[in-house]
Design an enzyme around this catalytic site. Sequence first.
Site, short mmCIF file in Angstrom:
data_model
loop_
_atom_site.label_atom_id
_atom_site.label_comp_id
_atom_site.label_asym_id
_atom_site.label_seq_id
_atom_site.Cartn_x
_atom_site.Cartn_y
_atom_site.Cartn_z
N GLN A 132 -35.21 -24.08 -33.59
CA GLN A 132 -34.73 -24.31 -32.21
C GLN A 132 -35.90 -24.39 -31.23
O GLN A 132 -36.01 -25.31 -30.44
CB GLN A 132 -33.86 -23.14 -31.74
CG GLN A 132 -32.72 -22.75 -32.60
CD GLN A 132 -31.84 -21.75 -31.87
OE1 GLN A 132 -31.06 -22.14 -31.00
NE2 GLN A 132 -31.94 -20.49 -32.20
N TYR A 190 -38.57 -15.73 -40.07
CA TYR A 190 -37.35 -15.45 -40.82
C TYR A 190 -36.37 -14.89 -39.80
O TYR A 190 -36.56 -13.78 -39.30
CB TYR A 190 -37.63 -14.44 -41.94
CG TYR A 190 -36.45 -14.29 -42.87
CD1 TYR A 190 -36.45 -14.89 -44.12
CD2 TYR A 190 -35.31 -13.59 -42.47
CE1 TYR A 190 -35.34 -14.78 -44.97
CE2 TYR A 190 -34.21 -13.48 -43.30
CZ TYR A 190 -34.23 -14.07 -44.55
OH TYR A 190 -33.14 -13.97 -45.37
N THR A 205 -38.95 -10.38 -30.56
CA THR A 205 -37.52 -10.29 -30.27
C THR A 205 -37.11 -9.04 -29.49
O THR A 205 -37.79 -8.00 -29.56
CB THR A 205 -36.76 -10.31 -31.62
OG1 THR A 205 -35.39 -10.01 -31.41
CG2 THR A 205 -37.31 -9.27 -32.60
N TYR A 234 -34.97 -7.11 -39.86
CA TYR A 234 -35.55 -8.19 -39.05
C TYR A 234 -36.39 -7.60 -37.91
O TYR A 234 -37.56 -7.97 -37.73
CB TYR A 234 -34.42 -9.07 -38.50
CG TYR A 234 -34.83 -10.03 -37.41
CD1 TYR A 234 -35.60 -11.15 -37.69
CD2 TYR A 234 -34.44 -9.81 -36.08
CE1 TYR A 234 -35.97 -12.04 -36.67
CE2 TYR A 234 -34.80 -10.68 -35.07
CZ TYR A 234 -35.57 -11.80 -35.37
OH TYR A 234 -35.94 -12.66 -34.36
N LYS A 241 -40.48 -7.74 -37.34
CA LYS A 241 -41.07 -8.34 -36.14
C LYS A 241 -42.02 -7.34 -35.46
O LYS A 241 -43.07 -7.72 -34.95
CB LYS A 241 -39.99 -8.81 -35.15
CG LYS A 241 -39.12 -9.95 -35.66
CD LYS A 241 -39.86 -11.24 -35.94
CE LYS A 241 -40.10 -12.08 -34.72
NZ LYS A 241 -40.68 -13.42 -35.07
#
Length: 303
Positions: free
Chosen positions: A11, A65, A105, A129, A133
């Site tokens: 994106q 990922y 994030t 996740y 990160k």
Amino acid sequence: MKVLLVGKNGQLGLSLIETLPVDIAGKTVDLKMTSREELDLSIPNQCEKIILEYQPDYLINAAAYTAVDLAESQEKLTYKINADAPAVFAKALKKIGGKLIHFSTDYVFDGNQSLPYKTTDLVNPLNTYGLSKVQGEEKILEILSSTEQVKIIRTSWLYSAWGNNFVNKIINLMKLKKTLKIVSDQVSTPTSSISLAKFCWSLIKSMEEGLKSSNLIHFSDAGIASWYDFAYAVLEIGNDIGLFNLNTKILPIKSDAYETLALRPAFSALDSSLMLSQLNIEPQHWRICLRAVLNEIKNSNIS
Ligand SMILES: NC(=O)c1ccc[n+]([C@@H]2O[C@H](COP(=O)([O-])OP(=O)(O)OC[C@H]3O[C@@H](n4cnc5c(N)ncnc54)[C@H](OP(=O)(O)O)[C@@H]3O)[C@@H](O)[C@H]2O)c1
């Protein structure tokens, strides 16, 4: 100026290409882009080789990922891509003097706060996740924090006209079902990947002009929303602009009524005010950005 964009089909990657400026601070941009097939982040040698060969002034790492639930069962691969590969990039860039723009994030936070998170707030991720990160951030900063060669931009709830994101999923579900139940006790800020891409180019311009800013940055569109609010806005604005004509009923539910493999923070809005004022950028409300993305979907017949 040589810019290497890694993750050209995601994106953010696509939005960076869509918003590429003709020049940055008077310098023409020579953009090299890679897909997963051209550069696999799970292979460290490839990550180092491309930097030593191409010698970029900037590496924009838009690859990651990002499958939050799948990451719980793909821990090793998640860490390779989100933590190890960025560290290899950082080491190679330190050698050649190039700069790294990396993304992180809102899921680095545990959500126990009720005010938007500042970059100085403590991280405490709830899922694999988020942990990967955080590790990526830490490894990069260990290597580059004493230099002026790094910016890590944390963002939240990214969506675009393309890809498997919340907006596209909701549009598809609304077309299939009369009633949708959507989580209303997780709150953050939906962020258009076009806004983030434009911010990224402005940040590089500011770096070229010698403007000082911190290594760790928060950026999101303005305002806050729950997933329920976000879904409701997709329905309302989509009908308003004639993207579709639907009367799907959207009902709020609690997270514990919608089980997922990964835990998510209840509140993870980011405070972007410092950076936006430093760069003199006026933040746009997420609903305005959502309308623009829904119009893009309408005009390109994606949906
Ligand atoms: N999505 C969100 O809600 C969100 C929220 C906060 C922060 N972020 C962060 O923002 C950044 C951009 O996210 P996004 O939403 O644009 O991600 P995305 O759409 O999922 O794109 C990620 C890209 O990474 C590529 N990729 C995955 N594994 C790879 C590998 N082993 N080697 C090379 N490329 C690989 C994917 O390739 P393929 O196209 O081949 O799959 C894809 O093009 C990421 O750092 C993400 O962590 C995202």
